[in-house]
Design an enzyme around this catalytic site. Structure first.
Site, PDB file in Angstrom:
ATOM      1  N   SER A 218       0.783  -1.226   0.046  1.00 15.34           N
ATOM      2  CA  SER A 218       0.106  -0.086  -0.038  1.00 15.34           C
ATOM      3  C   SER A 218       0.831   1.310   0.052  1.00 15.34           C
ATOM      4  O   SER A 218       1.865   1.404   0.892  1.00 15.34           O
ATOM      5  CB  SER A 218      -1.034   0.154   1.210  1.00 15.34           C
TER       6      SER A 218
ATOM      7  N   HIS B  26      -1.249  -1.337  -4.379  1.00 17.34           N
ATOM      8  CA  HIS B  26      -2.640  -0.870  -3.543  1.00 17.34           C
ATOM      9  C   HIS B  26      -2.730   0.853  -3.537  1.00 17.34           C
ATOM     10  O   HIS B  26      -1.850   1.242  -2.487  1.00 17.34           O
ATOM     11  CB  HIS B  26      -2.720  -1.541  -2.347  1.00 17.34           C
TER      12      HIS B  26
ATOM     13  N   ASP C 290      -4.696   3.787  -2.194  1.00 18.17           N
ATOM     14  CA  ASP C 290      -5.670   4.164  -1.080  1.00 18.17           C
ATOM     15  C   ASP C 290      -6.354   5.531  -1.411  1.00 18.17           C
ATOM     16  O   ASP C 290      -5.661   6.415  -1.203  1.00 18.17           O
ATOM     17  CB  ASP C 290      -5.357   3.973   0.429  1.00 18.17           C
TER      18      ASP C 290
ATOM     19  N   MET D  93      -9.004   8.108  -0.461  1.00 16.26           N
ATOM     20  CA  MET D  93      -9.838   8.591   0.678  1.00 16.26           C
ATOM     21  C   MET D  93     -10.316  10.021   0.799  1.00 16.26           C
ATOM     22  O   MET D  93      -9.504  10.845   0.170  1.00 16.26           O
ATOM     23  CB  MET D  93      -9.226   8.340   2.140  1.00 16.26           C
TER      24      MET D  93
ATOM     25  N   HIS E 180      -8.395   1.184  -4.317  1.00 20.81           N
ATOM     26  CA  HIS E 180      -9.167   0.972  -3.047  1.00 20.81           C
ATOM     27  C   HIS E 180      -9.903   2.360  -2.937  1.00 20.81           C
ATOM     28  O   HIS E 180      -9.246   3.312  -2.145  1.00 20.81           O
ATOM     29  CB  HIS E 180      -8.461   0.375  -1.966  1.00 20.81           C
TER      30      HIS E 180
ATOM     31  N   MET F 187     -12.051   4.365  -0.773  1.00 20.30           N
ATOM     32  CA  MET F 187     -12.969   4.763   0.265  1.00 20.30           C
ATOM     33  C   MET F 187     -13.234   6.016   0.249  1.00 20.30           C
ATOM     34  O   MET F 187     -13.001   6.901   1.042  1.00 20.30           O
ATOM     35  CB  MET F 187     -11.795   4.431   1.660  1.00 20.30           C
TER      36      MET F 187
ATOM     37  N   MET G 271     -12.037  -6.025   4.730  1.00 13.51           N
ATOM     38  CA  MET G 271     -11.045  -5.223   5.539  1.00 13.51           C
ATOM     39  C   MET G 271     -10.939  -5.832   7.227  1.00 13.51           C
ATOM     40  O   MET G 271     -11.697  -6.368   7.822  1.00 13.51           O
ATOM     41  CB  MET G 271     -11.921  -4.004   5.850  1.00 13.51           C
TER      42      MET G 271
ATOM     43  N   GLY H  22      -9.427   3.673   6.814  1.00 10.66           N
ATOM     44  CA  GLY H  22      -9.191   5.006   7.005  1.00 10.66           C
ATOM     45  C   GLY H  22      -7.768   5.245   7.572  1.00 10.66           C
ATOM     46  O   GLY H  22      -7.110   6.424   6.920  1.00 10.66           O
TER      47      GLY H  22
ATOM     48  N   GLY I  81      -1.398   1.446   9.935  1.00 11.22           N
ATOM     49  CA  GLY I  81      -0.713   0.773  11.188  1.00 11.22           C
ATOM     50  C   GLY I  81      -1.652   0.272  12.279  1.00 11.22           C
ATOM     51  O   GLY I  81      -1.301   0.291  13.296  1.00 11.22           O
TER      52      GLY I  81
ATOM     53  N   ASP J 253      -6.806  -6.486   3.701  1.00 12.43           N
ATOM     54  CA  ASP J 253      -6.307  -5.218   4.124  1.00 12.43           C
ATOM     55  C   ASP J 253      -6.343  -4.652   5.406  1.00 12.43           C
ATOM     56  O   ASP J 253      -7.510  -4.574   5.924  1.00 12.43           O
ATOM     57  CB  ASP J 253      -6.843  -4.081   2.983  1.00 12.43           C
TER      58      ASP J 253
END
Length: 229
Positions: free
Chosen positions: A16, A39, A41, A43, A72, A74, A143, A148, A151, A181
Site C-alpha cells: 500500500s 494498492h 488508497d 480517501m 481502493h 474509500m 477489511m 481510514g 498501522g 487489507d
C-alpha cells in the site's frame, strides 16, 4: 502486464502506497517492482476520516508504476466516482459495499471499462447479502481493520468471513480473488491465507522494512506456506 494467475496456487502481495513517501512516489513505487500490484488508497475525508488523493495522483502513479494498480476507493457515492478510476486504465477498482446503491450495476460498469471489479466490506458489514452476487465481481476485499488509517492491528475475527466467501466462490465455480487489507505482516499473513485469502495488502510491513524486496519475498513465502488449497 498482469499479476500472477491465481490458479497456479500463487499468492499476491500488493504493498500500500499509504505507507510510501508521497514526495518520492515514483521512487517508492519502483522499489516494490517485485510485488504483484500497487494498492492505492483513495480517501475522501467523508467515507473515512482521512484524506489522501484523487484521480490526478492515481494517474501519475499509473504512469510510472512497473506493476498493475489496485485502486481502493474509500469514498462516498462510489456509483458516481468509481467509473472514472476505471477509465484511467488501472488494473482493478475496489469500491465499498457501504458506499454504493447498486453494487452489481457498478461492478458491470467497471468491467465494461476494462478494469477488474472488486467490492470491499468493512469489518461490521455482513457478507451474506453478497454471496449470491459473487459472479459479478472479480475480487472481494475483506477489511481486517476499520478503513481510514494505516498501522492498525489485524482483526482475526474477520477470518470466518473469508472462509464463507471462499466456500461460496467454490460453490459458484468462479475464480474470485479474496483480498485482505489491514494489519497484514509476517505474523498475520498466514492466518489470513489459511482462511482463504490469496491477495494481501501490506503497508508498513513492506515500506517499514530495511530491505523492501526481501520483505515482499518473505510475506509471499509466509502466505504461500499457509494458503488453503
Amino acid at each position: 502486464m498482469s499479476p500472477r494467475d491465481p490458479q497456479d496456487g500463487a499468492v499476491r502481495i500488493q504493498p500500500s502506497i499509504l505507507s510510501a513517501d508521497f514526495a518520492n512516489m515514483q521512487r517508492d513505487v519502483e522499489r516494490i517492482a517485485s510485488a504483484d500490484g500497487v494498492h492505492v488508497d483513495v480517501m475522501d475525508n467523508h467515507f473515512v476520516p482521512n484524506l489522501t488523493f484523487g484521480p490526478q495522483m492515481v494517474e501519475a502513479v499509473q504512469r510510472v508504476s512497473p506493476i498493475p494498480l489496485d485502486v481502493h476507493l474509500m469514498i462516498e457515492d462510489a456509483d458516481r466516482w468509481a467509473p472514472g478510476y476505471a477509465e484511467l486504465g488501472v488494473f482493478s477498482v475496489t469500491f465499498h459495499a457501504e458506499a454504493s446503491t447498486d453494487p452489481v450495476a457498478l461492478a458491470r460498469r467497471i468491467r465494461h471499462l476494462g478494469a477488474r471489479a472488486s467490492i470491499a466490506l468493512k469489518p461490521g458489514t455482513p457478507v451474506e447479502p453478497y454471496l449470491e452476487l459473487l459472479p459479478e465481481f472479480d475480487q472481494v476485499l475483506v477489511m481486517t481493520v476499520e478503513p481510514g488509517f494505516g498501522g492498525q492491528s489485524f482483526m482475526a475475527d474477520m477470518m470466518p468471513k473469508l472462509r464463507t466467501l471462499r466456500a461460496a466462490a467454490e460453490r459458484h465455480g468462479i475464480d474470485l480473488w479474496l483480498q485482505v487489507d489491514g494489519g497484514i505482516a509476517l505474523d498475520t499473513i498466514g492466518i489470513a491465507a489459511e482462511a482463504g485469502a490469496d491477495t494481501f495488502v501490506a503497508g508498513s510491513a513492506v515500506y517499514g522494512a530495511a530491505d523492501v524486496e526481501a520483505a515482499i519475498a518473505e510475506l509471499r513465502a509466509a502466505a504461500a506456506a499457509s494458503h488453503a488449497h
